[in-house]
Design a protein around this motif. Structure first.
Motif, PDB file in Angstrom:
ATOM      1  N   ALA A  44      33.179  45.178  33.033  1.00 19.78           N
ATOM      2  CA  ALA A  44      34.561  44.713  32.913  1.00 19.78           C
ATOM      3  C   ALA A  44      35.210  45.013  34.256  1.00 19.78           C
ATOM      4  CB  ALA A  44      35.280  45.447  31.788  1.00 19.78           C
ATOM      5  N   LEU A  45      35.935  44.060  34.769  1.00 20.55           N
ATOM      6  CA  LEU A  45      36.501  44.228  36.109  1.00 20.55           C
ATOM      7  C   LEU A  45      37.765  43.390  36.251  1.00 20.55           C
ATOM      8  CD1 LEU A  45      35.384  41.331  37.289  1.00 20.55           C
ATOM      9  CD2 LEU A  45      33.327  42.642  37.755  1.00 20.55           C
ATOM     10  N   THR A  46      38.317  43.394  37.439  1.00 24.36           N
ATOM     11  CA  THR A  46      39.486  42.569  37.730  1.00 24.36           C
ATOM     12  C   THR A  46      39.058  41.347  38.523  1.00 24.36           C
ATOM     13  OG1 THR A  46      41.013  44.444  37.726  1.00 24.36           O
ATOM     14  CG2 THR A  46      41.712  42.467  38.896  1.00 24.36           C
ATOM     15  N   ASP A  47      39.365  40.165  37.993  1.00 24.49           N
ATOM     16  CA  ASP A  47      39.125  38.917  38.713  1.00 24.49           C
ATOM     17  C   ASP A  47      40.337  38.606  39.581  1.00 24.49           C
ATOM     18  OD1 ASP A  47      36.597  38.139  37.865  1.00 24.49           O
ATOM     19  OD2 ASP A  47      37.371  37.174  36.057  1.00 24.49           O
ATOM     20  N   VAL A  48      40.097  38.398  40.861  1.00 24.56           N
ATOM     21  CA  VAL A  48      41.143  37.931  41.769  1.00 24.56           C
ATOM     22  C   VAL A  48      40.853  36.457  42.048  1.00 24.56           C
ATOM     23  CG1 VAL A  48      42.264  38.199  43.994  1.00 24.56           C
ATOM     24  CG2 VAL A  48      41.371  40.214  42.800  1.00 24.56           C
ATOM     25  N   LEU A  49      41.684  35.571  41.530  1.00 25.36           N
ATOM     26  CA  LEU A  49      41.501  34.141  41.731  1.00 25.36           C
ATOM     27  C   LEU A  49      42.235  33.710  42.987  1.00 25.36           C
ATOM     28  CD1 LEU A  49      42.085  32.807  38.095  1.00 25.36           C
ATOM     29  CD2 LEU A  49      39.976  33.662  39.127  1.00 25.36           C
ATOM     30  N   VAL A  50      41.489  33.161  43.946  1.00 22.16           N
ATOM     31  CA  VAL A  50      42.085  32.611  45.155  1.00 22.16           C
ATOM     32  C   VAL A  50      42.182  31.102  44.959  1.00 22.16           C
ATOM     33  CG1 VAL A  50      41.923  32.368  47.648  1.00 22.16           C
ATOM     34  CG2 VAL A  50      41.085  34.452  46.546  1.00 22.16           C
ATOM     35  N   LEU A  51      43.385  30.598  44.829  1.00 21.50           N
ATOM     36  CA  LEU A  51      43.615  29.196  44.502  1.00 21.50           C
ATOM     37  C   LEU A  51      43.423  28.306  45.727  1.00 21.50           C
ATOM     38  CD1 LEU A  51      46.811  29.754  42.339  1.00 21.50           C
ATOM     39  CD2 LEU A  51      44.427  29.675  41.585  1.00 21.50           C
ATOM     40  N   PRO A  52      43.175  27.008  45.520  1.00 16.74           N
ATOM     41  CA  PRO A  52      42.976  26.102  46.658  1.00 16.74           C
ATOM     42  C   PRO A  52      44.127  26.103  47.650  1.00 16.74           C
ATOM     43  CG  PRO A  52      42.284  25.041  44.633  1.00 16.74           C
ATOM     44  CD  PRO A  52      42.939  26.338  44.231  1.00 16.74           C
ATOM     45  N   ASP A  53      45.361  26.407  47.182  1.00 12.42           N
ATOM     46  CA  ASP A  53      46.511  26.432  48.097  1.00 12.42           C
ATOM     47  C   ASP A  53      46.684  27.773  48.787  1.00 12.42           C
ATOM     48  OD1 ASP A  53      47.447  28.111  46.120  1.00 12.42           O
ATOM     49  OD2 ASP A  53      49.096  26.810  45.490  1.00 12.42           O
ATOM     50  N   GLY A  54      45.740  28.711  48.530  1.00 12.81           N
ATOM     51  CA  GLY A  54      45.792  30.021  49.173  1.00 12.81           C
ATOM     52  C   GLY A  54      46.465  31.094  48.349  1.00 12.81           C
ATOM     53  N   GLY A  55      47.120  30.737  47.266  1.00  9.18           N
ATOM     54  CA  GLY A  55      47.735  31.732  46.401  1.00  9.18           C
ATOM     55  C   GLY A  55      46.692  32.553  45.652  1.00  9.18           C
ATOM     56  N   GLU A  56      47.103  33.717  45.154  1.00  6.17           N
ATOM     57  CA  GLU A  56      46.185  34.605  44.447  1.00  6.17           C
ATOM     58  C   GLU A  56      46.763  35.002  43.093  1.00  6.17           C
ATOM     59  OE1 GLU A  56      45.060  38.021  46.676  1.00  6.17           O
ATOM     60  OE2 GLU A  56      44.055  36.885  48.261  1.00  6.17           O
ATOM     61  N   VAL A  57      45.864  35.110  42.117  1.00  2.00           N
ATOM     62  CA  VAL A  57      46.229  35.593  40.792  1.00  2.00           C
ATOM     63  C   VAL A  57      45.187  36.623  40.390  1.00  2.00           C
ATOM     64  CG1 VAL A  57      46.591  34.992  38.375  1.00  2.00           C
ATOM     65  CG2 VAL A  57      47.226  33.359  40.162  1.00  2.00           C
ATOM     66  N   ALA A  58      45.608  37.795  39.929  1.00  2.00           N
ATOM     67  CA  ALA A  58      44.689  38.847  39.494  1.00  2.00           C
ATOM     68  C   ALA A  58      44.804  39.024  37.986  1.00  2.00           C
ATOM     69  CB  ALA A  58      44.998  40.159  40.211  1.00  2.00           C
ATOM     70  N   ARG A  59      43.636  39.076  37.325  1.00  2.00           N
ATOM     71  CA  ARG A  59      43.634  39.309  35.876  1.00  2.00           C
ATOM     72  C   ARG A  59      42.307  39.924  35.470  1.00  2.00           C
ATOM     73  NH1 ARG A  59      44.342  33.701  35.760  1.00  2.00           N
ATOM     74  NH2 ARG A  59      46.300  34.028  34.661  1.00  2.00           N
TER      75      ARG A  59
END
Length: 325
Positions: free
Chosen positions: A15-30
């Motif tokens: 179990a870990l933290t996913d950091v999503l790097v979006l195509p526009d460069g933004g980031e979302v962590a969940r």
């Protein structure tokens, strides 16, 4: 704790933290991690699910724990340790597909997998990084071996080549886990990496004669193909508006397991060695060329769960209510 009190599904893995790097460069962590996503999906589908894992006591670990708990998933004793929670960075392309980079340590406490070593769960699922990465991979394999006598077993290689040695080094461990499992799910990418000179469908068909009653090869937008000793079946993909594919394979796995449990083809309830009876039922259901209605229904549910997950951001599998069940 007695086996009766623990009866249900035990998932062992990261179990870990996913950091999503979006195509526009933004980031979302969940919160994320393949086995944790499977446990989450099972919890949302109404299954009694436990997760044996290794997370830190930091803020990220608390977020992981809280998200799982919100869906009814409980952590085994020893799953929370001092230190930081691992992370994975997923970079999304314009089509929503992800490539990953990892900052992970997989060293679960023995107590975190003790229920499996003690033969408590009715069903045990594992795979991904946890089943391959030292030092914890050996403990995972030991847990699968011990649980096999009393529980049904499922396995998803979900390989991360960046964390692995070459295919020739990894193949024996993976094939060992396949031979101990009743249900195996693997992607085209998994089998193409593991057996670079062979067609993935040929490998899946061969695995279905090497121990598992059912092997499912996932094909992305094209759905999946299921193989068993008696035959095979195409599982059409569902056409949806894709936001991203993060967690789709894990959602498919959770849907498949839940569907098989509903139909008595995998163990879930209490009793002495419940896996033995369910294993026999599953092998009978996969002994003929045609898919039984129970098997076809479970595969259809898996495809539905995966498709809905693709319509939202990140690994966010649906609930029973969202599926209309």
């Amino acid at each position: 704790m007695t086996p009766e009190a623990f009866a249900g599904v035990l998932v062992i893995g990261e179990a870990l933290t996913d950091v999503l790097v979006l195509p526009d460069g933004g980031e979302v962590a969940r919160p994320g991690g393949s086995p944790a996503n499977v446990a989450l999906g099972l919890g949302r589908l109404g299954r009694r699910a436990w997760l044996g894992t290794h997370i830190g006591d930091d803020s990220l670990g608390k977020e992981v724990h809280a998200r799982l708990a919100d869906s009814g998933v409980r952590l085994t004793e020893g799953s929370v340790q001092d230190g930081a929670t691992s992370s994975a960075t997923a970079r999304l392309d314009r089509a929503g597909s992800a490539t990953y980079a990892f900052d992970i340590r997989w060293a679960p406490a023995r107590s975190a997998v003790l229920p499996a070593l003690a033969g408590m769960p009715s069903h045990l699922h594992t795979g991904s990084i946890a089943a391959s990465l030292a030092p914890g991979a050996d403990l995972v394999l030991a847990a699968v071996r011990e649980a096999h006598g009393s529980a049904t077993i499922s396995y998803d290689p979900n390989l991360r080549p960046a964390l692995l040695s070459g295919p020739e080094v990894e193949r024996p461990r993976i094939e060992n886990l396949v031979s101990l499992s009743d249900v195996v799910k693997a992607s085209e990418e998994d089998l193409a990496w593991l057996y670079p000179t062979r067609a993935p469908e040929d490998v899946a068909r061969e695995w279905a004669t090497a121990g598992p009653a059912l092997v499912v090869l996932t094909l992305g937008a094209d759905g999946a193909h299921a193989y068993w000793r008696g035959g095979d079946m195409a599982v059409p993909g569902r056409r949806v508006e894709v936001v991203d594919t993060v967690g789709a394979g894990d959602a498919f796995m959770a849907g498949l397991l839940s569907g098989l449990m509903t139909r008595g083809l995998l163990a879930e309830g209490p009793g002495p060695a419940p896996g033995k009876q369910a294993r026999q039922t599953l092998h009978r259901a996969t002994a003929t060329p045609g898919a039984t209605p129970e098997l076809a229904s479970a595969l259809d549910l898996a495809a539905h769960v995966a498709a809905l997950t693709c319509t939202r951001e990140g690994a966010d599998p649906p609930t029973l209510a969202e599926l209309g069940i």
